[in-house]
Design an enzyme around this catalytic site. Structure first.
Site, PDB file in Angstrom:
ATOM      1  NE  ARG A 226      -3.191  -1.227   5.121  1.00  8.29           N
ATOM      2  CZ  ARG A 226      -3.073  -2.197   4.211  1.00  8.29           C
ATOM      3  NH1 ARG A 226      -4.142  -2.621   3.540  1.00  8.29           N
ATOM      4  NH2 ARG A 226      -1.911  -2.771   3.980  1.00  8.29           N
ATOM      5  CG  HIS A 274      -7.558  -6.769   5.170  1.00 11.01           C
ATOM      6  ND1 HIS A 274      -6.992  -5.814   5.956  1.00 11.01           N
ATOM      7  CD2 HIS A 274      -6.838  -6.757   4.015  1.00 11.01           C
ATOM      8  CE1 HIS A 274      -5.976  -5.254   5.323  1.00 11.01           C
ATOM      9  NE2 HIS A 274      -5.857  -5.811   4.141  1.00 11.01           N
TER      10      HIS A 274
END
Ligand code: NAP
Length: 311
Positions: A226, A274
């Site tokens: 993350r 992502h």
């Protein structure tokens, strides 16, 4: 039983509506609107929920993520403390991630970035061919995805080490490390560092100057956890000093990555949006169906995370 769809980022009905109807026909799927009847909403499927999203549903018992990570759900201020949070465990996702990581590890090993630059300048220049055995890979996270990645890289001949919070079995040919002392020991031998940790209060900011400083000089970072795991300025400094030779970044504190962000322009940074690995639509619907069954039976749903631990 009703399942409410809650996201400020995605149209969850568009992605999952049809598959939920097929795989979980006993669950009535409703949208999160001002008029949604709150009664019997015992489930939610959520991704980046609005801060007040869960306050409206007094019967809520479980919230399913659409992903392996749940950090954006447990950070939601209106999530009641006793509600189960469920992540998706999808072997197909682990396989996709393994391909993505392998591509980047080999890219570093064989110097693909340099080849691309040579082609741009029409330079015919062979490179030293380093063997996989010469490039040790350290993986932060020995979970559902980390284990698959470790197994596949070891099969390709890379010396693979993996790090977890607690002592855990590791795939054949992989060396396991755990806890703070284990991290130091692993980093001391690591050339390519892969981050596959969940975001928790313990792991936030773990990719920092101290971590990079312990790695082999000229190391490489593959960041797919993350965005908040990474101290961005520390990465730029490590690249400037040569402590790191490059980084592949898939996740960012702000997504989409702002147009003006330094990472877009950095010659030693590869940016992906992502997109390292998604769970399949059917894996999400299957997770909702299994959660509904468990809630109906008064049992703890499979893949419910430990709220205190954060993953
Ligand atoms: P998982 O099965 O829950 O495994 C998590 C691993 O991290 C476990 O080995 C755990 O240790 C370890 N860990 C957690 N906290 C730690 C700490 N403080 N110190 C050391 N180790 C710690 O998770 P997963 O399914 O493999 O997924 C991992 C993460 O990858 C997700 O949470 C998400 O952030 C990220 N991800 C990103 C993408 C993408 O597209 N970029 C896709 C999928 C997943 P123990 O074994 O001791 O519990």
């Amino acid at each position: 039983m009703r399942c409410v769809l809650v996201s400020k980022r995605l149209d969850l009905r568009r992605y999952y509506g049809a598959e939920l109807a097929r795989i979980a026909p006993r669950v009535e799927v409703v949208d999160h609107t001002a008029d949604t009847p709150a009664a019997d909403v015992r489930l939610a499927l959520a991704w980046h929920p609005p801060d007040d999203a869960f306050a409206r549903y007094p019967d809520l018992q479980a919230v399913c993520s659409i992903a392996a990570g749940v950090d954006n759900i447990i950070a939601c201020p209106s999530l009641p403390p006793d509600v189960d949070v469920i992540r998706v465990v999808d072997p197909g996702q682990a396989q996709l991630m393994s391909g993505f990581i392998t591509w980047n590890v080999i890219g570093h090993q064989r110097g693909f970035n340099a080849f691309r630059n040579q082609q741009r300048d029409r330079i015919w220049q062979r490179r030293e061919q380093r063997r996989a055995q010469e490039v040790p890979v350290g993986i932060l996270g020995n979970g559902a995805i980390g284990q698959q990645v470790a197994r596949d890289l070891a099969y390709l001949g890379f010396p693979v080490m993996s790090w977890s919070r607690t002592e855990k079995p590791v795939p054949a040919g992989v060396r396991g490390f755990h806890g703070p002392a284990g991290l130091s020991a692993m980093l001391g031998e690591t050339e390519v560092l892969v981050n596959l940790l969940p975001l928790t209060f313990e792991t936030r900011g773990i990719l920092n100057a101290k971590t990079f400083g312990r790695m082999r000089h000229g190391g490489y970072l593959i960041q797919v956890g993350r965005g908040e795991h990474l101290v961005e300025d520390d990465l730029l400094a490590a690249l400037d000093s040569g402590q790191l030779s490059g980084a592949a970044l898939d996740v960012f504190v702000t997504e989409p990555l702002p147009q003006t962000h330094a990472f877009w322009y950095h010659p030693q940074i590869a940016v992906t949006p992502h997109d390292a690995s998604d769970v399949s639509i059917s894996a999400v619907a299957t997770t909702v169906a299994a959660t509904a069954e468990a809630v109906r039976a008064g049992q703890r749903p499979p893949h419910a995370i430990d709220r205190a631990r954060g993953y």
